[in-house]
Design a protein around this motif. Structure first.
Motif: not given
Length: 511
Positions: A97, A99, A111, A114, A125, A168, A170, A189-190, A311, A315-316
């Motif tokens: 995913t 972002i 960033s 997130i 992530t 994930y 970023v 995706d975002v 986000a 978003g998630l």
């Protein structure tokens, strides 16, 4: 986007060991993609790439039959490089995913916010930012004057993240990275846009072109292929920014906006308070109200936190209290309002502010952090957006008590000419040279001079370099870190041991 193959009778079976768009990095078996850049035409380096062992070449010029290895002519070699790199690594973004975060200011902070929210939620992530890349416990340096890495490097990092078991990522994305297709094939995706203000007009030409480059991040949402784990396809934009009207007209499936008021925002802030120790406010939507506490300094970080929370939550699907804990876990971003304290009786800060908007916000924050004077040290880069020079000088003349104009990557331009433009702009708005502003070409000496002028309770802030590790004079990068320079100058000022002041051509010349 479709890429047309313009000439090739038959693509031979060639084993490829990697994709490169820099001939100096080619190793045996690589596919070399020649691109026409702003300063260099990669097609001129095809012979060098072949000599180093390139097994095949892709380019946009009609050169078929001129080399001993296969040559494929395409309509767009930049986009081709991105898709070929993604294909070589097995399209890693399709297993993640992704972002994406872009904007003139605040994208690194957003960033990292997130990223920390996702970690707080227990999501495996990674992050690729202009400060570094983080893959699990491994922290990778991303270079000197960092922008978005080139397409092969991005895809390599994404592949490593997949191998490490991350799900994930970023990805901080600059306007250059978007305009030059470095992030094409990243399957976003975002998409988060912090703001779009005055910057990089030397490259993009107009604000409209710059805005369009940033807006490509939202366009990528529609291009993302379906993923087994789903596609949020959420765009997060700033209701308070002048880019809002343009971005909200993008054909995105899910649009979320944030702002510092409730004016048509999905998520907003109320009761903002901040001091030298951080900030707190209420995060509000139509369905919840949540107290936010953050060690980050400056009310402009409220917008960054709102962007990150929007986000994460919309978003998630992360619960708002988890997002709040993730925000609280971010204690600082390297080179962003970073305090340097060796026991002096005044405040010393290093910040990355290198645009008129960012400098204004940094100085407004500095003003609220001290009852004394604000002394600002900064410059303006050579071979870059020239209009910034007078805009930043004017902002500092208006907001700081004392401005010290100095070197900031003059490159092949005359440093004296750059400083003269800044001085003229400051004088035009009423500042007086030798009293409220000074020209000190060597950046180390400029910081020393600022400290010598500082009185108890004042605030000295060096802006423009932040976390960066070098400064460019001519075409050479010299090791430079404002944080080391500030510590070195403070140690000298306080007559105590400390690091050595980094050396630049200006300091050697004056020695």
């Amino acid at each position: 986007m479709p890429i047309e193959v313009l000439s090739l009778k038959e693509i031979p079976a060639v084993s490829i060991t990697g994709v490169q768009q820099n001939s100096r990095k080619v190793t045996p078996g690589n596919l070399f993609v020649a691109q026409v850049g702003d300063m260099v035409d990669g097609h001129k380096y095809i012979p060098e790439a072949i000599k180093k062992g390139a097994a095949a070449i892709v380019g946009s010029e009609a050169l078929e039959g001129k080399f001993d290895v296969p040559y494929i002519q395409v309509s767009d070699s930049r986009a081709a490089s991105a898709y070929l790199s993604a294909a070589f690594f097995g399209f890693p973004a399709r297993q993640l995913t992704v972002i994406g975060v872009t904007g003139t200011d605040g994208k690194t902070t957003t960033s990292n916010l997130i990223y920390n929210i996702l970690l707080q939620a227990g999501y495996p992530t990674g992050i690729i930012s202009t400060v570094n890349a983080v893959i699990g416990d491994e922290i990778l340096d991303t270079g000197f004057h960092v922008t978005t890495p080139d397409a092969p490097e991005i895809q390599r990092l994404l592949s490593r993240m997949v191998t490490a078991g991350l799900r994930y990522v970023v990805l901080e994305t600059t306007s250059h990275g978007l305009a030059q297709d470095r992030v094409t094939g990243c399957e976003f995706d975002v998409a988060v846009v912090t703001n779009i203000t005055h910057e990089h007009l030397d490259y993009h030409g107009t604000y409209e072109a710059y805005r369009a480059a940033k807006g490509r991040l939202l366009d990528y949402l529609a291009e993302t292929a379906p993923k087994k784990h789903g596609n949020p396809r959420v765009a997060v934009i700033n209701r308070d920014d002048m880019s809002y009207e343009y971005l909200r007209q993008k054909p995105v499936e899910n649009l979320v906006c944030y702002g510092q008021t409730s004016n048509q925002a999905t998520i907003w802030s109320e009761n903002i308070c901040f001091d030298a120790c951080g900030l707190h406010f209420d995060l509000v939507s139509d369905t919840f109200r949540l107290p936010i506490v953050s060690p980050l300094v400056g009310d402009y970080n409220v917008s960054n936190i709102l962007a990150a929370a929007a986000a994460a939550i919309y978003g998630l699907g992360i619960d708002p209290p988890v997002a709040a804990r993730g925000v609280a876990a971010v204690h600082g971003i390297p080179g962003r309002m970073e305090r340097i304290n060796l026991g002096q009786k005044f405040t010393a800060l290093v910040d990355f502010a290198h645009t008129p908007n960012a400098l204004r916000k940094a100085l407004e924050t500095a003003r609220r952090l001290t009852k004394g004077r604000v002394i600002a040290v900064f410059g303006s880069a050579g071979l870059r957006d020239r209009e910034k020079r007078h805009l930043m000088a004017e902002e500092s003349a208006r907001l700081a008590d004392i401005s010290i104009f100095t070197a900031e990557d003059p490159r092949t331009e005359s440093l004296d000419d750059i400083l003269a433009e800044m001085a003229a702009a400051a004088a035009k708005v009423g500042a007086e040279e030798g009293i409220s502003f000074f020209r000190v070409p060597d950046r180390g000496d400029a910081i020393r001079f600022a400290l010598q002028m500082a009185k108890d309770g004042d605030l000295v802030i060096a802006c423009g370099k932040g976390h960066e590790q070098s400064m460019c004079f001519g075409t050479t990068e010299y090791a430079w870190d404002d944080r080391i320079a500030m510590r070195a100058a403070l140690a000298e000022f306080l007559h105590q041991p400390g690091p050595q002041m980094p050396s630049l051509p200006t300091s050697r010349k004056s020695a």
